[in-house]
Design a protein around this motif. Structure first.
Motif, PDB file in Angstrom:
ATOM      1  N   VAL A  62       0.858  -1.183   0.000  1.00  0.00           N
ATOM      2  CA  VAL A  62       0.000   0.000   0.000  1.00  0.00           C
ATOM      3  C   VAL A  62       0.896   1.235   0.000  1.00  0.00           C
ATOM      4  CG1 VAL A  62      -1.805   1.260   1.228  1.00  0.00           C
ATOM      5  CG2 VAL A  62      -1.769  -1.245   1.266  1.00  0.00           C
ATOM      6  N   LEU A  63       0.774   1.995  -1.063  1.00  0.00           N
ATOM      7  CA  LEU A  63       1.588   3.203  -1.182  1.00  0.00           C
ATOM      8  C   LEU A  63       0.866   4.381  -0.551  1.00  0.00           C
ATOM      9  CD1 LEU A  63       2.741   2.827  -4.893  1.00  0.00           C
ATOM     10  CD2 LEU A  63       4.064   2.325  -2.836  1.00  0.00           C
ATOM     11  N   PRO A  64       1.641   5.313   0.025  1.00  0.00           N
ATOM     12  CA  PRO A  64       0.988   6.509   0.572  1.00  0.00           C
ATOM     13  C   PRO A  64       0.394   7.332  -0.565  1.00  0.00           C
ATOM     14  CG  PRO A  64       3.369   6.720   0.685  1.00  0.00           C
ATOM     15  CD  PRO A  64       3.082   5.327   0.204  1.00  0.00           C
ATOM     16  N   THR A  65      -0.586   8.098  -0.230  1.00  0.00           N
ATOM     17  CA  THR A  65      -1.217   8.923  -1.262  1.00  0.00           C
ATOM     18  C   THR A  65      -0.251  10.001  -1.724  1.00  0.00           C
ATOM     19  OG1 THR A  65      -2.140  10.379   0.412  1.00  0.00           O
ATOM     20  CG2 THR A  65      -3.544   8.564  -0.335  1.00  0.00           C
ATOM     21  N   ARG A  66      -0.368  10.353  -2.979  1.00  0.00           N
ATOM     22  CA  ARG A  66       0.518  11.347  -3.572  1.00  0.00           C
ATOM     23  C   ARG A  66       0.134  12.734  -3.064  1.00  0.00           C
ATOM     24  NH1 ARG A  66       1.450  11.260  -9.891  1.00  0.00           N
ATOM     25  NH2 ARG A  66       2.593   9.444  -9.192  1.00  0.00           N
ATOM     26  N   PRO A  67       1.145  13.537  -2.650  1.00  0.00           N
ATOM     27  CA  PRO A  67       0.824  14.890  -2.169  1.00  0.00           C
ATOM     28  C   PRO A  67       0.360  15.764  -3.335  1.00  0.00           C
ATOM     29  CG  PRO A  67       3.188  14.579  -2.231  1.00  0.00           C
ATOM     30  CD  PRO A  67       2.574  13.258  -2.566  1.00  0.00           C
ATOM     31  N   GLU A  68      -0.344  16.785  -2.996  1.00  0.00           N
ATOM     32  CA  GLU A  68      -0.826  17.735  -4.000  1.00  0.00           C
ATOM     33  C   GLU A  68       0.359  18.515  -4.559  1.00  0.00           C
ATOM     34  OE1 GLU A  68      -3.919  18.366  -5.242  1.00  0.00           O
ATOM     35  OE2 GLU A  68      -4.507  16.549  -4.171  1.00  0.00           O
ATOM     36  N   PRO A  69       0.379  18.765  -5.868  1.00  0.00           N
ATOM     37  CA  PRO A  69       1.475  19.567  -6.433  1.00  0.00           C
ATOM     38  C   PRO A  69       1.379  21.009  -5.930  1.00  0.00           C
ATOM     39  CG  PRO A  69      -0.166  19.065  -8.109  1.00  0.00           C
ATOM     40  CD  PRO A  69      -0.560  18.325  -6.872  1.00  0.00           C
ATOM     41  N   PRO A  70       2.531  21.705  -5.868  1.00  0.00           N
ATOM     42  CA  PRO A  70       2.499  23.091  -5.376  1.00  0.00           C
ATOM     43  C   PRO A  70       1.741  23.984  -6.363  1.00  0.00           C
ATOM     44  CG  PRO A  70       4.663  22.549  -6.209  1.00  0.00           C
ATOM     45  CD  PRO A  70       3.872  21.287  -6.232  1.00  0.00           C
ATOM     46  N   ASN A  71       1.145  25.026  -5.816  1.00  0.00           N
ATOM     47  CA  ASN A  71       0.442  25.954  -6.697  1.00  0.00           C
ATOM     48  C   ASN A  71       1.441  26.970  -7.259  1.00  0.00           C
ATOM     49  OD1 ASN A  71       0.842  27.972  -4.759  1.00  0.00           O
ATOM     50  ND2 ASN A  71      -1.090  27.479  -3.738  1.00  0.00           N
ATOM     51  N   THR A  72       0.971  27.819  -8.143  1.00  0.00           N
ATOM     52  CA  THR A  72       1.852  28.770  -8.837  1.00  0.00           C
ATOM     53  C   THR A  72       2.549  29.712  -7.869  1.00  0.00           C
ATOM     54  OG1 THR A  72       0.315  28.685 -10.698  1.00  0.00           O
ATOM     55  CG2 THR A  72       1.934  30.439 -10.720  1.00  0.00           C
ATOM     56  N   GLU A  73       1.859  30.198  -6.861  1.00  0.00           N
ATOM     57  CA  GLU A  73       2.468  31.118  -5.903  1.00  0.00           C
ATOM     58  C   GLU A  73       3.599  30.428  -5.136  1.00  0.00           C
ATOM     59  OE1 GLU A  73      -1.001  30.671  -5.913  1.00  0.00           O
ATOM     60  OE2 GLU A  73      -1.305  32.440  -7.166  1.00  0.00           O
ATOM     61  N   GLN A  74       3.390  29.182  -4.768  1.00  0.00           N
ATOM     62  CA  GLN A  74       4.443  28.456  -4.034  1.00  0.00           C
ATOM     63  C   GLN A  74       5.667  28.232  -4.916  1.00  0.00           C
ATOM     64  OE1 GLN A  74       2.022  25.050  -3.008  1.00  0.00           O
ATOM     65  NE2 GLN A  74       1.900  25.691  -0.852  1.00  0.00           N
ATOM     66  N   ILE A  75       5.450  27.928  -6.176  1.00  0.00           N
ATOM     67  CA  ILE A  75       6.575  27.726  -7.106  1.00  0.00           C
ATOM     68  C   ILE A  75       7.348  29.022  -7.289  1.00  0.00           C
ATOM     69  CG2 ILE A  75       7.195  27.175  -9.491  1.00  0.00           C
ATOM     70  CD1 ILE A  75       4.785  25.244  -9.534  1.00  0.00           C
ATOM     71  N   LEU A  76       6.634  30.127  -7.512  1.00  0.00           N
ATOM     72  CA  LEU A  76       7.303  31.426  -7.694  1.00  0.00           C
ATOM     73  C   LEU A  76       8.082  31.824  -6.450  1.00  0.00           C
ATOM     74  CD1 LEU A  76       4.615  33.428  -9.687  1.00  0.00           C
ATOM     75  CD2 LEU A  76       6.811  32.554 -10.514  1.00  0.00           C
ATOM     76  N   GLU A  77       7.513  31.596  -5.296  1.00  0.00           N
ATOM     77  CA  GLU A  77       8.198  31.916  -4.049  1.00  0.00           C
ATOM     78  C   GLU A  77       9.470  31.087  -3.900  1.00  0.00           C
ATOM     79  OE1 GLU A  77       7.439  31.453   0.745  1.00  0.00           O
ATOM     80  OE2 GLU A  77       5.709  31.458  -0.609  1.00  0.00           O
ATOM     81  N   ASP A  78       9.380  29.827  -4.237  1.00  0.00           N
ATOM     82  CA  ASP A  78      10.543  28.937  -4.144  1.00  0.00           C
ATOM     83  C   ASP A  78      11.646  29.373  -5.108  1.00  0.00           C
ATOM     84  OD1 ASP A  78      11.948  26.647  -3.197  1.00  0.00           O
ATOM     85  OD2 ASP A  78      11.358  25.573  -5.016  1.00  0.00           O
ATOM     86  N   VAL A  79      11.272  29.754  -6.314  1.00  0.00           N
ATOM     87  CA  VAL A  79      12.258  30.188  -7.311  1.00  0.00           C
ATOM     88  C   VAL A  79      12.915  31.488  -6.879  1.00  0.00           C
ATOM     89  CG1 VAL A  79      12.509  31.027  -9.688  1.00  0.00           C
ATOM     90  CG2 VAL A  79      11.195  28.968  -9.236  1.00  0.00           C
ATOM     91  N   GLN A  80      12.138  32.414  -6.324  1.00  0.00           N
ATOM     92  CA  GLN A  80      12.690  33.702  -5.918  1.00  0.00           C
ATOM     93  C   GLN A  80      13.634  33.555  -4.729  1.00  0.00           C
ATOM     94  OE1 GLN A  80       9.152  36.007  -5.364  1.00  0.00           O
ATOM     95  NE2 GLN A  80       8.986  36.527  -7.545  1.00  0.00           N
ATOM     96  N   ARG A  81      13.402  32.567  -3.873  1.00  0.00           N
ATOM     97  CA  ARG A  81      14.273  32.356  -2.713  1.00  0.00           C
ATOM     98  C   ARG A  81      15.526  31.548  -3.057  1.00  0.00           C
ATOM     99  NH1 ARG A  81      11.338  29.586   1.825  1.00  0.00           N
ATOM    100  NH2 ARG A  81       9.941  28.867   0.221  1.00  0.00           N
TER     101      ARG A  81
END
Length: 134
Positions: free
Chosen positions: A10-29
């Motif tokens: 039994v595999l754990p459920t896949r997490p939700e992909p990050p939204n656009t704001e989270q991706i932009l924040e990650d790239v800027q940091r």
């Protein structure tokens, strides 16, 4: 006989992909030396334009990239010349080894001939005077 049933994992459920704001924040940091930004990629028409960094940071990153390229190029040139030098040494050693083998074969042939001649002079059985050369 008993049958062996495979256990289902039994595999754990896949997490939700990050939204656009989270991706932009990650790239800027992200730091300029982040592995994602180290490789230069030409912008494609299909891809959105990347978030623009400060011109000084971009210039510094390009300078460091160029510097590492030049350093690697020098190291490769040194390695190439060292490899050529070692290759020549191996060729000379191989030629020397071939010469030594040839001399040993000739010496062995002369010793075989000398033994055969010595046996016939001592009154032994007639041995044909054949020089064995391998």
């Amino acid at each position: 006989m008993t049958s062996k049933a495979k256990k289902r994992v039994v595999l754990p459920t896949r997490p939700e992909p990050p939204n656009t704001e989270q991706i932009l924040e990650d790239v800027q940091r992200a730091q300029p030396n982040d592995p994602v930004f180290v490789l230069l990629v030409e912008p494609s028409e299909d891809l959105p334009a990347p978030v623009r960094a400060r011109p000084e940071a971009k210039r510094e990153r390009l300078y460091r990239l160029t510097q590492s390229y030049v350093e690697m190029n020098h190291r490769l040139q040194k390695a190439c010349s060292l490899l050529k030098e070692k290759c020549e040494e191996l060729k000379l050693a191989g030629a020397s080894l071939e010469q030594g083998i040839l001399e040993m074969k000739q010496r062995d042939a002369w010793q075989t001939l000398a033994i055969q001649i010595g046996d016939t002079r001592r009154g032994g059985s007639e041995v044909p005077l054949i020089c064995r050369i391998a």
